[in-house]
Design a protein around this motif. Structure first.
Motif, PDB file in Angstrom:
ATOM      1  N   ASP A 201     -18.938 -40.302  52.189  1.00  0.00           N
ATOM      2  CA  ASP A 201     -19.430 -40.647  50.860  1.00  0.00           C
ATOM      3  C   ASP A 201     -18.864 -41.957  50.327  1.00  0.00           C
ATOM      4  N   ARG A 202     -18.040 -42.629  51.132  1.00  0.00           N
ATOM      5  CA  ARG A 202     -17.541 -43.945  50.753  1.00  0.00           C
ATOM      6  C   ARG A 202     -17.987 -45.023  51.752  1.00  0.00           C
ATOM      7  N   THR A 203     -19.040 -44.696  52.493  1.00  0.00           N
ATOM      8  CA  THR A 203     -19.477 -45.588  53.574  1.00  0.00           C
ATOM      9  C   THR A 203     -20.966 -45.865  53.485  1.00  0.00           C
ATOM     10  N   LEU A 204     -21.332 -47.131  53.698  1.00  0.00           N
ATOM     11  CA  LEU A 204     -22.735 -47.531  53.780  1.00  0.00           C
ATOM     12  C   LEU A 204     -23.151 -47.648  55.236  1.00  0.00           C
ATOM     13  N   MET A 205     -24.416 -47.347  55.526  1.00  0.00           N
ATOM     14  CA  MET A 205     -25.020 -47.628  56.814  1.00  0.00           C
ATOM     15  C   MET A 205     -26.210 -48.529  56.586  1.00  0.00           C
ATOM     16  N   VAL A 206     -26.200 -49.705  57.232  1.00  0.00           N
ATOM     17  CA  VAL A 206     -27.258 -50.701  57.056  1.00  0.00           C
ATOM     18  C   VAL A 206     -28.079 -50.780  58.338  1.00  0.00           C
ATOM     19  N   GLY A 207     -29.394 -50.591  58.232  1.00  0.00           N
ATOM     20  CA  GLY A 207     -30.227 -50.642  59.426  1.00  0.00           C
ATOM     21  C   GLY A 207     -31.655 -51.051  59.131  1.00  0.00           C
ATOM     22  N   ASP A 208     -32.392 -51.369  60.205  1.00  0.00           N
ATOM     23  CA  ASP A 208     -33.803 -51.726  60.078  1.00  0.00           C
ATOM     24  C   ASP A 208     -34.720 -50.600  60.525  1.00  0.00           C
ATOM     25  N   ASP A 209     -34.164 -49.542  61.088  1.00  0.00           N
ATOM     26  CA  ASP A 209     -34.926 -48.369  61.524  1.00  0.00           C
ATOM     27  C   ASP A 209     -34.732 -47.282  60.476  1.00  0.00           C
ATOM     28  N   ILE A 210     -35.769 -47.001  59.704  1.00  0.00           N
ATOM     29  CA  ILE A 210     -35.611 -46.100  58.569  1.00  0.00           C
ATOM     30  C   ILE A 210     -35.212 -44.690  58.990  1.00  0.00           C
ATOM     31  N   GLU A 211     -35.698 -44.229  60.124  1.00  0.00           N
ATOM     32  CA  GLU A 211     -35.375 -42.867  60.557  1.00  0.00           C
ATOM     33  C   GLU A 211     -34.027 -42.798  61.266  1.00  0.00           C
ATOM     34  N   SER A 212     -33.869 -43.571  62.350  1.00  0.00           N
ATOM     35  CA  SER A 212     -32.671 -43.453  63.191  1.00  0.00           C
ATOM     36  C   SER A 212     -31.422 -44.039  62.552  1.00  0.00           C
ATOM     37  N   ASP A 213     -31.575 -45.131  61.806  1.00  0.00           N
ATOM     38  CA  ASP A 213     -30.418 -45.774  61.194  1.00  0.00           C
ATOM     39  C   ASP A 213     -30.110 -45.192  59.817  1.00  0.00           C
ATOM     40  N   VAL A 214     -31.105 -45.207  58.949  1.00  0.00           N
ATOM     41  CA  VAL A 214     -30.865 -44.998  57.521  1.00  0.00           C
ATOM     42  C   VAL A 214     -30.930 -43.523  57.110  1.00  0.00           C
TER      43      VAL A 214
END
Length: 270
Positions: A201-214
């Protein structure tokens, strides 16, 4: 976003396309590093080792070392060591990643059926003969481990087919379900959090794949940030199984998002 302590970042399509930096990405990562946030790069790339990826990114100006990078092959090796110790493994992959498959016993097809078929990233190696050989091993009892389910990725030549498309066929034909070790596997995100010593809950995940990354990261308790670069497509966004916490035009916009006092409950879009 003063509660954020760490940022997980996909590489291909977020920082680079065909290993060329996207506009503003180098400067944005430098600013994030300077702010004191912990950073890890998570990638399903299976064509290069961690050392090779780090060398390419560093040469392009990104403040990155091999220790900052967590790859699907490295997580796959850890999974096999824990769940299939001593297994004989047959690898179908484009690119030499043996350096990251530490402790994995890779075998050829000289007369014995492997215990595990490992499917990595697609390329010229994914012809009929190789796929039929994998199918034959699965029919004879081999387990199926896949490094990811990506259907395609973006290069400087446009979208190109990835191994997820072939994986679906193998699963259907062999009546088997693959164990996926890279994104969107929860274990991949858990490994990254453990490496950085930060809470979801203190971490961001940045990605271009809406399903697998985000959305996968959001299901694991992280804050998801979708960027409209790389493999991003408006249609895929509209058809997704959920909505990202934040949507940005590119990774270059991330430092501005991080400077906002707002929390993860507030959606943002560029």
């Amino acid at each position: 976003m003063d509660s954020v302590r760490a940022v997980l970042i996909d590489i291909d399509g977020v920082l680079t396309v065909s290993w060329q930096p996207l506009p503003g990405a180098v400067e944005a990562l430098r600013e994030i590093r300077a702010s004191g946030l912990a950073v890890a790069l998570l990638t399903n790339t299976t064509s290069r080792t961690r050392a090779s990826i780090a060398g390419t990114l560093s040469a392009a100006g990104f403040p990155v070392t091999a220790e900052d990078i967590l790859t699907a092959p490295a997580v796959t090796a850890a999974h096999l060591a824990e769940h299939c110790p001593g297994a004989r493994c047959w690898l179908l992959n484009s690119g030499d990643i043996r350096e990251d498959l530490v402790g994995v016993d890779l075998v050829d097809d000289s007369g014995t059926v492997p215990d595990v078929v490992i499917v990595g990233g697609a390329g010229p190696e994914f012809g009929y003969e190789a796929l039929d050989r994998a199918f034959g091993h699965l029919q004879q009892g081999a387990r199926l481990v896949a490094m990811h389910r990506n259907l395609y990725w973006r290069t400087d030549r446009g979208l190109q087919l990835d191994s997820g498309a072939f994986l679906l066929g193998l699963e259907k034909a062999a009546h088997i379900e693959a164990k996926v070790t890279g994104k969107p596997s929860p274990a991949f995100f858990e490994a990254a959090l453990a490496r950085l010593g930060t809470a979801a809950d203190r971490t961001l995940m940045v990605g271009d794949d809406i399903e697998s990354d985000v959305l996968a990261a959001q299901r694991a308790g992280l804050t998801g940030v979708l960027v409209k670069t790389g493999k991003y497509l408006p249609q895929t966004h509209r058809d997704a199984s959920g909505e990202p916490h934040h949507v940005l035009d590119s990774f270059a916009d991330l430092p501005a998002l991080l400077r906002r006092p707002s929390g993860r409950g507030q959606r943002s879009s560029s």
